[in-house]
Design a protein around this motif. Structure first.
Motif, PDB file in Angstrom:
ATOM      1  N   ALA A 130       0.806  -1.220   0.000  1.00 41.89           N
ATOM      2  CA  ALA A 130       0.000   0.000   0.000  1.00 41.89           C
ATOM      3  C   ALA A 130       0.847   1.281   0.000  1.00 41.89           C
ATOM      4  N   PRO A 131       1.937   1.399   0.796  1.00 40.62           N
ATOM      5  CA  PRO A 131       2.743   2.623   0.750  1.00 40.62           C
ATOM      6  C   PRO A 131       3.343   2.878  -0.634  1.00 40.62           C
ATOM      7  N   ARG A 132       3.802   1.795  -1.264  1.00 37.68           N
ATOM      8  CA  ARG A 132       4.374   1.948  -2.604  1.00 37.68           C
ATOM      9  C   ARG A 132       3.289   2.343  -3.610  1.00 37.68           C
ATOM     10  N   LEU A 133       2.119   1.738  -3.502  1.00 43.44           N
ATOM     11  CA  LEU A 133       1.010   2.074  -4.393  1.00 43.44           C
ATOM     12  C   LEU A 133       0.632   3.546  -4.239  1.00 43.44           C
ATOM     13  N   GLY A 134       0.539   4.020  -3.008  1.00 48.07           N
ATOM     14  CA  GLY A 134       0.211   5.423  -2.762  1.00 48.07           C
ATOM     15  C   GLY A 134       1.239   6.360  -3.373  1.00 48.07           C
ATOM     16  N   CYS A 135       2.506   5.954  -3.260  1.00 54.58           N
ATOM     17  CA  CYS A 135       3.591   6.769  -3.842  1.00 54.58           C
ATOM     18  C   CYS A 135       3.436   6.865  -5.359  1.00 54.58           C
ATOM     19  N   VAL A 136       3.144   5.738  -5.981  1.00 52.43           N
ATOM     20  CA  VAL A 136       3.010   5.703  -7.437  1.00 52.43           C
ATOM     21  C   VAL A 136       1.852   6.588  -7.904  1.00 52.43           C
ATOM     22  N   LEU A 137       0.706   6.450  -7.254  1.00 53.59           N
ATOM     23  CA  LEU A 137      -0.465   7.219  -7.673  1.00 53.59           C
ATOM     24  C   LEU A 137      -0.265   8.719  -7.445  1.00 53.59           C
ATOM     25  N   ARG A 138       0.359   9.069  -6.341  1.00 49.38           N
ATOM     26  CA  ARG A 138       0.659  10.489  -6.087  1.00 49.38           C
ATOM     27  C   ARG A 138       1.509  11.063  -7.214  1.00 49.38           C
ATOM     28  N   HIS A 139       2.549  10.311  -7.610  1.00 50.00           N
ATOM     29  CA  HIS A 139       3.452  10.801  -8.644  1.00 50.00           C
ATOM     30  C   HIS A 139       2.728  10.951  -9.986  1.00 50.00           C
ATOM     31  N   LEU A 140       1.882  10.013 -10.296  1.00 44.88           N
ATOM     32  CA  LEU A 140       1.169  10.066 -11.575  1.00 44.88           C
ATOM     33  C   LEU A 140       0.197  11.242 -11.621  1.00 44.88           C
ATOM     34  N   LEU A 141      -0.566  11.425 -10.560  1.00 41.25           N
ATOM     35  CA  LEU A 141      -1.543  12.517 -10.552  1.00 41.25           C
ATOM     36  C   LEU A 141      -0.856  13.882 -10.551  1.00 41.25           C
ATOM     37  N   GLU A 142       0.245  13.990  -9.840  1.00 40.23           N
ATOM     38  CA  GLU A 142       0.982  15.261  -9.823  1.00 40.23           C
ATOM     39  C   GLU A 142       1.512  15.594 -11.212  1.00 40.23           C
ATOM     40  N   CYS A 143       2.057  14.610 -11.891  1.00 39.84           N
ATOM     41  CA  CYS A 143       2.561  14.841 -13.254  1.00 39.84           C
ATOM     42  C   CYS A 143       1.418  15.204 -14.202  1.00 39.84           C
ATOM     43  N   CYS A 144       0.270  14.540 -14.056  1.00 42.47           N
ATOM     44  CA  CYS A 144      -0.896  14.879 -14.881  1.00 42.47           C
ATOM     45  C   CYS A 144      -1.322  16.326 -14.645  1.00 42.47           C
ATOM     46  N   ALA A 145      -1.302  16.742 -13.392  1.00 41.05           N
ATOM     47  CA  ALA A 145      -1.737  18.097 -13.053  1.00 41.05           C
ATOM     48  C   ALA A 145      -0.787  19.137 -13.641  1.00 41.05           C
ATOM     49  N   GLN A 146       0.510  18.951 -13.448  1.00 40.85           N
ATOM     50  CA  GLN A 146       1.468  19.934 -13.947  1.00 40.85           C
ATOM     51  C   GLN A 146       1.485  19.968 -15.479  1.00 40.85           C
ATOM     52  N   THR A 147       1.411  18.807 -16.102  1.00 42.57           N
ATOM     53  CA  THR A 147       1.392  18.750 -17.557  1.00 42.57           C
ATOM     54  C   THR A 147       0.110  19.371 -18.104  1.00 42.57           C
ATOM     55  N   GLY A 148      -1.016  19.057 -17.475  1.00 38.16           N
ATOM     56  CA  GLY A 148      -2.288  19.627 -17.901  1.00 38.16           C
ATOM     57  C   GLY A 148      -2.317  21.135 -17.770  1.00 38.16           C
ATOM     58  N   TYR A 149      -1.665  21.642 -16.738  1.00 31.00           N
ATOM     59  CA  TYR A 149      -1.593  23.091 -16.545  1.00 31.00           C
ATOM     60  C   TYR A 149      -0.738  23.743 -17.621  1.00 31.00           C
ATOM     61  N   LEU A 150       0.447  23.209 -17.885  1.00 30.90           N
ATOM     62  CA  LEU A 150       1.364  23.825 -18.832  1.00 30.90           C
ATOM     63  C   LEU A 150       0.831  23.828 -20.257  1.00 30.90           C
ATOM     64  N   ILE A 151       0.104  22.784 -20.631  1.00 25.71           N
ATOM     65  CA  ILE A 151      -0.382  22.709 -22.008  1.00 25.71           C
ATOM     66  C   ILE A 151      -1.520  23.701 -22.258  1.00 25.71           C
ATOM     67  N   GLY A 152      -1.923  24.409 -21.210  1.00 24.66           N
ATOM     68  CA  GLY A 152      -3.033  25.352 -21.319  1.00 24.66           C
ATOM     69  C   GLY A 152      -2.803  26.486 -22.289  1.00 24.66           C
ATOM     70  N   CYS A 153      -1.542  26.884 -22.508  1.00 21.19           N
ATOM     71  CA  CYS A 153      -1.305  27.979 -23.453  1.00 21.19           C
ATOM     72  C   CYS A 153      -1.522  27.528 -24.891  1.00 21.19           C
ATOM     73  N   VAL A 154      -1.449  26.221 -25.137  1.00 20.18           N
ATOM     74  CA  VAL A 154      -1.687  25.685 -26.480  1.00 20.18           C
ATOM     75  C   VAL A 154      -3.125  25.210 -26.632  1.00 20.18           C
ATOM     76  N   LEU A 155      -3.608  24.473 -25.630  1.00 18.48           N
ATOM     77  CA  LEU A 155      -4.957  23.907 -25.658  1.00 18.48           C
ATOM     78  C   LEU A 155      -5.692  24.304 -24.376  1.00 18.48           C
ATOM     79  N   PRO A 156      -6.178  25.541 -24.304  1.00 19.64           N
ATOM     80  CA  PRO A 156      -6.802  26.006 -23.057  1.00 19.64           C
ATOM     81  C   PRO A 156      -8.019  25.194 -22.652  1.00 19.64           C
ATOM     82  N   GLY A 157      -8.832  24.761 -23.609  1.00 19.72           N
ATOM     83  CA  GLY A 157     -10.020  23.975 -23.274  1.00 19.72           C
ATOM     84  C   GLY A 157      -9.661  22.624 -22.705  1.00 19.72           C
ATOM     85  N   ALA A 158      -8.725  21.928 -23.348  1.00 19.46           N
ATOM     86  CA  ALA A 158      -8.296  20.614 -22.870  1.00 19.46           C
ATOM     87  C   ALA A 158      -7.643  20.728 -21.500  1.00 19.46           C
ATOM     88  N   SER A 159      -6.845  21.753 -21.310  1.00 22.34           N
ATOM     89  CA  SER A 159      -6.201  21.970 -20.009  1.00 22.34           C
ATOM     90  C   SER A 159      -7.247  22.138 -18.914  1.00 22.34           C
TER      91      SER A 159
END
Length: 537
Positions: A445-474
């Motif tokens: 469970a600790p390892r699983l939590g670590c993995v999911l945290r990392h994935l969601l954080e990367c999704c959030a930062q990537t989704g935010y940055l792509i906003g200047c190109v695709l504001p609706g998708a972001s």
């Protein structure tokens, strides 16, 4: 304030893919600077005067104003479809622009920079300019790029362009920011050697052309369309504006941080005439704008041309693929400043691969696994932190830095490539960590939590940055992560790991990048749906 503007589009024909690319590029850069927390003034518009407009209107049996209004409406509709976030609209028939042009003409005449003389020579109807022997080919002919060429003798007003030759050469040679990308600087220097043999004709007699801005000191003439059009960059920025005009305060905008233009109008118009005009008007070296010069979209290795019939209609592209795939392709598959070959198959491939398959799949898997294994709640940081997770954090931080650097350098394609590399790293991380296997063992469970945290954080930062190109998708990505408010007030320069707090609850996933299906795929889906309907019946 960051002032970005584009070349205004000539309203004698409908928009084409080159117009769309220029506006999307400028829009992406404007949105990027807004993301950085800067106040942005984004100006675009239309050039509505000139002989070609008058001639076309006569053929159509309508007034020039009716003709340009009809074409302008088509540009405005396309920019709305593509989500172009301009702050101000320039139209050269605007009375405020006319007043500014006439004030500049009067001032230049008073300074002795304008004079009247008679001239006999060859005139390009298409380009609306007099030609010299330098424009002839090796056989002594004017090439097809000049269209119809006629011999004229007429009296006109001239701008003392030659007076600016020495200053222009010194200014361009020492400037590191007047022309971008830097390799375009040589074109301007070469043009300076060619362009100052003669002064610039800045008028047309009304007996030949009535559709233009009248010279305030000689009502028998109107202003040459290029001289008129170039002034829009300052007129709509508030230069010489009357109080209450509704225009911005000029001193807060000028010099323009970025004038986005195509390479075909770099010389002589923007690279020679425009700075020479500004210098004659009294602008210093430090007050010269920065020109961002983009290349052409070719097709099958040839330049798009109405005469060849290979022009791509951006409206048809948007109808077939949607605005987001078109926006993404236009800035992803071309290096700023260079030419590219338009290919609708590559548009589909890039969108399906990089967005639908890679980023879309990453977001969908990450959210679904968090819902399934953690009841949609982001696990708190635990003691588990392996080398792979540390490496993913490091590559995410590096992607933010690289994306920001490339965007600051106007290299949008490279910035998107940096984000795509991070998405690929995340997908590889999923395959390496295999969260679905970790979920089967309570001890993991600790390892699983670590993995999911990392994935969601990367999704959030990537989704935010792509906003200047695709504001609706972001916006859709951040909404599904319930992270819209978490990025408010953040800028890329302070973006760091840990935007999503422990205990953060995410929302349900929904399609963000639906795949573009081929006709064969559509047929198979229709067949499958028909079979299912028959079974139910």
């Amino acid at each position: 304030m960051y002032y970005i503007t584009t070349a205004i589009d000539y309203t004698n024909g409908p928009p084409h893919i080159g117009h769309a690319y220029e506006k999307v590029l400028a829009d992406v850069l404007a949105r990027w600077h807004r993301m950085k927390g800067e106040e942005v003034y984004f100006l675009t518009g239309v050039d509505q005067h000139g002989q070609k407009v008058q001639q076309t209107a006569e053929k159509l049996g309508i007034t020039p104003q009716e003709h340009v209004d009809n074409i302008t409406a088509r540009f405005l509709a396309l920019w709305e479809r593509l989500g172009i976030s301009y702050d101000s609209w320039a139209a050269t028939t605007d009375p405020r622009h006319k007043a500014c042009v006439q004030k500049i003409l009067t001032s230049l005449k008073d300074k002795g920079q304008l004079y009247k003389k008679s001239y006999r020579g060859f005139y390009s109807v298409r380009q609306e300019q007099f030609l010299t022997d330098k424009e002839r080919d090796e056989n002594g002919n004017f090439g097809p790029e000049w269209g119809e060429v006629v011999e004229l003798e007429e009296e006109n007003w001239y701008f003392r362009l030659a007076d600016q030759a020495e200053w222009m050469k010194q200014f361009v040679e020492k400037s590191g920011s007047f022309v971008l990308p830097a390799f375009r600087k040589a074109e301007v220097l070469n043009a300076i050697e060619r362009s100052f043999d003669a002064d610039l004709c800045i008028s047309r007699p009304k007996e030949r052309l009535s559709w233009g801005i009248e010279l305030p000191f000689d009502p028998d003439f109107v202003t040459y369309v290029w001289f008129d059009a170039l002034i829009n960059y300052v007129s709509f920025a508030g230069y010489l504006a009357e109080p209450g005009s509704g225009l911005p305060e000029f001193s807060k905008l000028w010099p323009a941080d970025c004038e986005v233009i195509g390479k075909d109008i770099l010389v002589p118009a923007h690279g020679v005439y425009w700075p020479a005009m500004l210098h004659a008007m009294g602008f210093s070296d430090e007050e010269m704008p920065t020109l961002l010069v983009h290349g052409w979209w070719n097709i099958n290795g040839e330049k798009m041309s109405k005469s060849i019939g290979n022009v791509v209609d951006p409206n048809l592209l948007v109808e077939e693929f949607g605005p987001e795939p078109v926006r993404y392709y236009l800035v992803r598959d071309i290096t700023t400043g260079k030419d590219a070959n338009f290919d609708a198959d590559r548009l589909v491939m890039l969108y399906n691969t990089e967005l639908a398959n890679d980023l879309g799949n990453l977001r969908n898997r990450s959210i679904n696994m968090t819902r399934r294994y953690c009841e949609s709640v982001l696990p708190a940081p635990g003691e588990y932190d392996d080398d792979a997770s540390k490496a993913l954090r490091a590559t995410m931080d590096q992607a933010v830095v690289q994306f920001s650097r490339f965007m600051d350098e106007n290299m949008v394609s490279d910035a998107l490539a940096a984000l795509n590399a991070q998405v690929s790293a995340c997908n590889a991380y999923i395959e390496q960590q295999q969260p679905w296997q970790l979920a089967k063992d309570e001890a993991s469970a600790p390892r699983l939590g670590c993995v999911l945290r990392h994935l969601l954080e990367c999704c959030a930062q990537t989704g935010y940055l792509i906003g200047c190109v695709l504001p609706g998708a972001s916006s859709r990505i951040l909404e599904q992560l319930n992270a819209d408010s978490l990025f408010q007030g953040l800028t890329p320069s302070v973006l760091s790991w840990g935007v999503l707090p422990a205990g953060h609850r995410i929302n349900d996933p929904a399609p963000v990048f639906p795949r573009i299906l081929s006709e064969e795929e559509k047929a198979k889906l229709a067949e499958k749906a028909a079979k299912a309907a028959n079974k139910q019946g």
